[in-house]
Design a protein around this motif. Structure first.
Motif, PDB file in Angstrom:
ATOM      1  N   ALA A 206     -19.885   6.328  44.380  1.00 20.54           N
ATOM      2  CA  ALA A 206     -19.327   5.752  42.734  1.00 20.54           C
ATOM      3  C   ALA A 206     -17.938   6.565  42.822  1.00 20.54           C
ATOM      4  N   LYS A 207     -16.998   5.605  42.007  1.00 26.09           N
ATOM      5  CA  LYS A 207     -15.925   6.099  41.938  1.00 26.09           C
ATOM      6  C   LYS A 207     -15.462   6.910  40.511  1.00 26.09           C
ATOM      7  N   ALA A 208     -16.164   6.465  39.632  1.00 23.99           N
ATOM      8  CA  ALA A 208     -16.167   6.793  38.249  1.00 23.99           C
ATOM      9  C   ALA A 208     -17.452   6.793  37.643  1.00 23.99           C
ATOM     10  N   ILE A 209     -17.753   7.421  36.394  1.00 21.33           N
ATOM     11  CA  ILE A 209     -19.189   7.577  36.108  1.00 21.33           C
ATOM     12  C   ILE A 209     -19.074   7.134  34.507  1.00 21.33           C
ATOM     13  N   ALA A 210     -20.101   6.129  34.033  1.00 20.02           N
ATOM     14  CA  ALA A 210     -20.074   5.689  33.012  1.00 20.02           C
ATOM     15  C   ALA A 210     -21.514   5.793  32.139  1.00 20.02           C
ATOM     16  N   ALA A 211     -21.592   5.832  30.990  1.00 23.07           N
ATOM     17  CA  ALA A 211     -22.856   5.725  30.186  1.00 23.07           C
ATOM     18  C   ALA A 211     -23.074   4.741  29.290  1.00 23.07           C
ATOM     19  N   GLU A 212     -23.985   4.082  29.200  1.00 29.87           N
ATOM     20  CA  GLU A 212     -24.589   3.031  28.341  1.00 29.87           C
ATOM     21  C   GLU A 212     -25.433   3.530  27.381  1.00 29.87           C
ATOM     22  N   PHE A 213     -25.150   3.384  25.970  1.00 26.24           N
ATOM     23  CA  PHE A 213     -26.068   3.653  24.867  1.00 26.24           C
ATOM     24  C   PHE A 213     -25.818   2.846  23.892  1.00 26.24           C
ATOM     25  N   PRO A 214     -26.863   2.704  22.777  1.00 24.23           N
ATOM     26  CA  PRO A 214     -26.732   2.005  21.671  1.00 24.23           C
ATOM     27  C   PRO A 214     -25.360   2.117  20.795  1.00 24.23           C
ATOM     28  N   HIS A 215     -24.590   0.966  20.253  1.00 21.69           N
ATOM     29  CA  HIS A 215     -23.207   1.326  19.605  1.00 21.69           C
ATOM     30  C   HIS A 215     -23.426   2.217  18.498  1.00 21.69           C
ATOM     31  N   LEU A 216     -24.792   2.380  17.707  1.00 25.12           N
ATOM     32  CA  LEU A 216     -24.657   2.780  16.467  1.00 25.12           C
ATOM     33  C   LEU A 216     -25.290   4.519  16.889  1.00 25.12           C
ATOM     34  N   ASN A 217     -25.481   4.646  18.006  1.00 25.90           N
ATOM     35  CA  ASN A 217     -25.905   6.046  18.195  1.00 25.90           C
ATOM     36  C   ASN A 217     -24.680   7.281  18.174  1.00 25.90           C
ATOM     37  N   GLU A 218     -24.545   7.796  17.068  1.00 27.34           N
ATOM     38  CA  GLU A 218     -23.357   8.380  16.886  1.00 27.34           C
ATOM     39  C   GLU A 218     -23.503   9.867  17.499  1.00 27.34           C
ATOM     40  N   ILE A 219     -24.583  10.336  17.887  1.00 23.18           N
ATOM     41  CA  ILE A 219     -24.781  11.614  18.392  1.00 23.18           C
ATOM     42  C   ILE A 219     -24.416  11.441  19.914  1.00 23.18           C
ATOM     43  N   ALA A 220     -24.822  10.304  20.418  1.00 25.04           N
ATOM     44  CA  ALA A 220     -24.183  10.111  21.880  1.00 25.04           C
ATOM     45  C   ALA A 220     -22.736   9.990  22.064  1.00 25.04           C
TER      46      ALA A 220
ATOM     47  N   THR B  71     -16.172  -0.311  27.888  1.00 24.12           N
ATOM     48  CA  THR B  71     -16.860  -1.609  27.659  1.00 24.12           C
ATOM     49  C   THR B  71     -17.462  -1.811  26.343  1.00 24.12           C
ATOM     50  N   SER B  72     -17.091  -2.935  25.791  1.00 25.67           N
ATOM     51  CA  SER B  72     -17.901  -3.008  24.276  1.00 25.67           C
ATOM     52  C   SER B  72     -18.715  -4.260  24.710  1.00 25.67           C
ATOM     53  N   VAL B  73     -20.155  -4.235  24.194  1.00 24.87           N
ATOM     54  CA  VAL B  73     -20.960  -5.351  24.460  1.00 24.87           C
ATOM     55  C   VAL B  73     -21.277  -5.740  23.043  1.00 24.87           C
ATOM     56  N   TYR B  74     -20.917  -6.916  22.795  1.00 27.62           N
ATOM     57  CA  TYR B  74     -21.494  -7.628  21.675  1.00 27.62           C
ATOM     58  C   TYR B  74     -22.378  -8.679  21.640  1.00 27.62           C
ATOM     59  N   ILE B  75     -23.507  -8.909  20.706  1.00 26.32           N
ATOM     60  CA  ILE B  75     -24.532  -9.485  21.223  1.00 26.32           C
ATOM     61  C   ILE B  75     -25.013 -10.258  20.102  1.00 26.32           C
ATOM     62  N   LYS B  76     -25.607 -11.437  20.040  1.00 24.61           N
ATOM     63  CA  LYS B  76     -26.210 -12.224  18.943  1.00 24.61           C
ATOM     64  C   LYS B  76     -27.396 -12.889  19.560  1.00 24.61           C
ATOM     65  N   GLU B  77     -28.385 -13.025  18.459  1.00 17.06           N
ATOM     66  CA  GLU B  77     -29.591 -13.855  18.730  1.00 17.06           C
ATOM     67  C   GLU B  77     -29.193 -15.274  19.300  1.00 17.06           C
TER      68      GLU B  77
ATOM     69  N   LEU C 193     -19.126   1.668  40.586  1.00 25.64           N
ATOM     70  CA  LEU C 193     -19.229   2.447  39.411  1.00 25.64           C
ATOM     71  C   LEU C 193     -20.567   3.284  39.206  1.00 25.64           C
ATOM     72  N   GLY C 194     -20.649   4.237  38.793  1.00 30.95           N
ATOM     73  CA  GLY C 194     -22.018   5.143  38.571  1.00 30.95           C
ATOM     74  C   GLY C 194     -22.253   4.936  37.262  1.00 30.95           C
ATOM     75  N   VAL C 195     -23.327   4.332  36.726  1.00 32.19           N
ATOM     76  CA  VAL C 195     -23.598   4.036  35.285  1.00 32.19           C
ATOM     77  C   VAL C 195     -24.946   4.709  35.089  1.00 32.19           C
ATOM     78  N   LEU C 196     -24.879   5.605  33.888  1.00 28.12           N
ATOM     79  CA  LEU C 196     -26.105   6.271  33.514  1.00 28.12           C
ATOM     80  C   LEU C 196     -26.663   5.352  32.319  1.00 28.12           C
ATOM     81  N   MET C 197     -28.070   5.012  32.595  1.00 23.59           N
ATOM     82  CA  MET C 197     -28.646   4.158  31.922  1.00 23.59           C
ATOM     83  C   MET C 197     -29.732   4.741  30.854  1.00 23.59           C
ATOM     84  N   GLU C 198     -30.428   5.685  31.496  1.00 29.12           N
ATOM     85  CA  GLU C 198     -31.182   6.504  30.339  1.00 29.12           C
ATOM     86  C   GLU C 198     -31.340   7.850  30.666  1.00 29.12           C
ATOM     87  N   LEU C 199     -31.164   8.609  29.387  1.00 29.99           N
ATOM     88  CA  LEU C 199     -31.169   9.995  29.527  1.00 29.99           C
ATOM     89  C   LEU C 199     -31.883  10.479  28.306  1.00 29.99           C
ATOM     90  N   TYR C 200     -32.838  11.550  28.646  1.00 25.07           N
ATOM     91  CA  TYR C 200     -33.745  12.031  27.555  1.00 25.07           C
ATOM     92  C   TYR C 200     -33.970  13.560  27.848  1.00 25.07           C
TER      93      TYR C 200
END
Lengths: 166, 160
Positions: free
Chosen positions: A125-139, A152-158, A91-98
């Motif tokens: 890469a056969k598909a392209i994905a992007a990762e960004f904070p769950h609350l980033n509604e602009i993204a 994919t959903s990522v859930y997290i706890k300390e 998978l091609g994953v976009l991790m940082e974009l600015y």
């Protein structure tokens, strides 16, 4: 406003790598606003320099900048990620974009993603994905507009700290 | 939940100036991400220091800080505004509110607002307002949850 006159390519000098590192810090500063677990380290600039260097050299990574004239106005970093049991791997994953605020709303990010996708495809890469904070509604709306869907959903706890006086 | 030191809110003092300016810079940088018309000036840090300095000297400004273990982790700045045509005449307008990312999700901003409200009430002000960029969804949700409603829309266009 169109993105004409914007060139997307890998950074070509130390100066451009430094600017890319600056954009990387800005990117992480935005994420910092979304969750305490995105809090960045105190001396982020030198760390970002090292990260950018690694991205530029790593075979599984692509690092591109958007250039207007001589000015760096945007940055994208992605990587190919393998999971051999999946047909869609790698998978091609976009991790940082600015994109610098003064160059927003003219399709620079779209151009960065198109070029990144092309280069990730060349790396298999056969598909392209992007990762960004769950609350980033602009993204969220941005990627939806570009035809991406949630995968994919990522859930997290300390993890609990060692009990100290509790 | 991880270890959470207790938060106290107090009036800002001059010794907090550096931290206050730092938080104002962070806040304006967040705004910068939300719209090109929030592009910050080159000397943002200097501007923030000046802003804080002026705020200390302004009788119509209230500034509070949130402290955790002796460290300033959040701030709120409100300006008292004369609504002139409307009753009640005076409002406390939250121009800046910021909590350091490490101290989010534990009600610090809520605590800051509560203390501000108390401080304003002592001055006879019973209307609290806040402003933020329209696409700052986090702020929008926060203020809605705190019982605020939109009352003013400000629109902009550039002069060509």
């Amino acid at each position: 406003m169109a993105s004409e006159g914007i060139v997307v390519r890998p950074p070509a000098s130390d100066e451009e790598l430094a600017k890319a590192a600056n954009f990387l810090v800005r990117f992480y500063r935005v994420n910092e606003e979304f969750d305490p677990l995105y809090t960045i380290v105190d001396e982020a600039e030198p760390v970002a320099r090292e990260m950018i260097q690694r991205y530029a050299e790593d075979e599984n990574s692509i690092l591109l900048v958007a250039v207007s004239g001589k000015r760096i106005v945007g940055l994208i970093h992605g990587e190919v990620r393998h999971n051999p049991i999946l047909r869609a791997s790698p998978l091609g994953v976009l991790m940082e974009l600015y994109v610098h605020p003064s160059y927003r709303r003219r399709g620079v990010a779209r151009r960065l993603i198109e070029e990144a996708a092309k280069r990730l495809r060349e790396k298999g890469a056969k598909a392209i994905a992007a990762e960004f904070p769950h609350l980033n509604e602009i993204a969220v709306s941005f990627y939806r507009d570009l035809g991406f869907r949630p995968l994919t959903s990522v859930y997290i706890k300390e993890l609990e700290e060692k009990q100290a006086g509790r | 939940m991880e270890y959470a030191p207790s938060i106290t809110v107090r009036e800002a003092e001059r010794k907090d100036s550096e931290k206050l300016a730092e938080f104002v810079v962070r806040l304006k940088q967040v705004n910068e991400e939300l719209d090109p018309m929030y592009m910050v000036r080159e000397d943002l840090e200097e501007a923030a220091k000046e802003y804080i300095e002026k705020s200390f000297g302004d009788p119509n400004v209230v500034m509070l800080v949130a402290e955790a273990e002796g460290e300033v982790v959040g701030m709120v700045r409100a300006k008292i505004i004369d609504r002139f045509f409307y009753e009640p005449r005076l409002e406390g307008l939250v121009t800046d509110i910021y909590v350091h990312p490490l101290y989010r999700r534990r009600g610090v901003a809520k605590q800051l607002l509560a203390a501000l409200e108390k401080r304003l009430a002592e001055k006879g002000i019973n209307l609290l307002a806040a402003e933020h960029p329209p696409n700052n969804r986090i702020a929008e949700k926060f203020f809605a949850k705190e019982g605020f409603k939109p009352l003013l829309m400000r629109v902009y266009r550039k002069i060509e």
